[in-house]
Motif scaffolding. Structure first.
Motif, PDB file in Angstrom:
ATOM      1  N   TRP A   1       5.729   2.104  -5.438  1.00 40.53           N
ATOM      2  CA  TRP A   1       4.564   2.733  -4.803  1.00 40.53           C
ATOM      3  C   TRP A   1       3.708   3.382  -5.867  1.00 40.53           C
ATOM      4  CZ3 TRP A   1       3.005   7.773  -5.199  1.00 40.53           C
ATOM      5  CH2 TRP A   1       2.005   8.219  -4.323  1.00 40.53           C
TER       6      TRP A   1
ATOM      7  N   THR B   1       4.367  -6.070   1.396  1.00 40.80           N
ATOM      8  CA  THR B   1       3.463  -5.214   0.656  1.00 40.80           C
ATOM      9  C   THR B   1       2.328  -4.714   1.546  1.00 40.80           C
ATOM     10  OG1 THR B   1       2.074  -5.058  -1.328  1.00 40.80           O
ATOM     11  CG2 THR B   1       1.990  -7.129  -0.117  1.00 40.80           C
TER      12      THR B   1
ATOM     13  N   ALA C   1      -1.491  -2.547   0.699  1.00 37.29           N
ATOM     14  CA  ALA C   1      -2.336  -1.950  -0.325  1.00 37.29           C
ATOM     15  C   ALA C   1      -3.746  -1.790   0.218  1.00 37.29           C
ATOM     16  CB  ALA C   1      -2.357  -2.816  -1.585  1.00 37.29           C
TER      17      ALA C   1
ATOM     18  N   ILE D   1      -0.982   1.419  -3.263  1.00 35.27           N
ATOM     19  CA  ILE D   1      -0.260   0.145  -3.265  1.00 35.27           C
ATOM     20  C   ILE D   1       1.222   0.444  -3.031  1.00 35.27           C
ATOM     21  CG2 ILE D   1       0.270  -1.967  -4.540  1.00 35.27           C
ATOM     22  CD1 ILE D   1      -2.037  -1.322  -6.418  1.00 35.27           C
TER      23      ILE D   1
END
Length: 198
Positions: free
Chosen positions: A134, A161, A163, A146
């Motif tokens: 992170w 993921t 972001a 992110i």
């Protein structure tokens, strides 16, 4: 944070000032889901700011900080995954940035906030993933967060993921649910690719 099981619960907070980390834990804690207010002993946290009141033999922290001019994402960062119950960990980004005002006194040293930028996120669930990376950062013209993690789900797992990059004119979301993939994740680098964007 608040951590609870069937028998007990504990709330804790961590404050990092220059090269010193201060920690405080209390059994006296509560989260009011309806009004979204978290209390740990005499300290209170809301989406609009927080008030700290901690005093013991080793630590004295008092003061309050309010948040204003919040810059929020247009949609929930978890996308459709926010509707899946029993996920190990669900993430929220409340403010990609905000301005902070107020002051804190930490063991006699005063810290004043007069419009500095802040960031506000949250996690909820059973635990943090076994593997995750992170990062978050801000500059004059962009705010970035992110995260990538191994996500257990329905007896299997995948490397997912999320972001976001927010500029004054545009917002970019990179996430597993819209085709983004982590192409590297380590202590030194976290890189996400979606189409022609990295």
């Amino acid at each position: 944070y608040i951590c609870k099981n069937k028998k007990s619960q504990k709330g804790g907070l961590q404050l990092i000032c220059e090269n010193t980390v201060y920690s405080f834990v209390s059994d006296n804690c509560n989260f009011d889901r309806l009004n979204e207010i978290l209390s740990i002993d005499k300290s209170v946290f809301t989406k609009d700011g927080f008030m700290l009141n901690i005093s013991n033999d080793k630590l004295c922290i008092v003061g309050s900080i309010s948040f204003y001019s919040p810059q929020k994402l247009k949609n929930d960062i978890m996308g459709p995954f926010r509707f899946i119950k029993h996920m190990e960990c669900s993430h929220s980004v409340f403010h990609m940035s905000h301005k902070a005002a107020g002051k804190l006194t930490v063991n006699g040293k005063e810290y004043a906030f007069n419009g500095q930028k802040g960031y506000f996120e949250g996690d909820r669930g059973k635990s943090f993933p076994k593997k995750y990376a992170w990062t978050q950062g801000q500059c004059e013209n962009a705010d970035v967060m992110i995260a990538a993690a191994e996500i257990p789900l329905f007896g299997s797992s995948f490397f997912g993921t999320i972001a976001a990059v927010k500029t004054p004119k545009k917002e970019y979301i990179f996430a597993t649910y819209n085709g983004a993939k982590a192409i590297s994740a380590s202590d030194e680098e976290l890189s996400i690719k979606k189409g022609n964007y990295v």
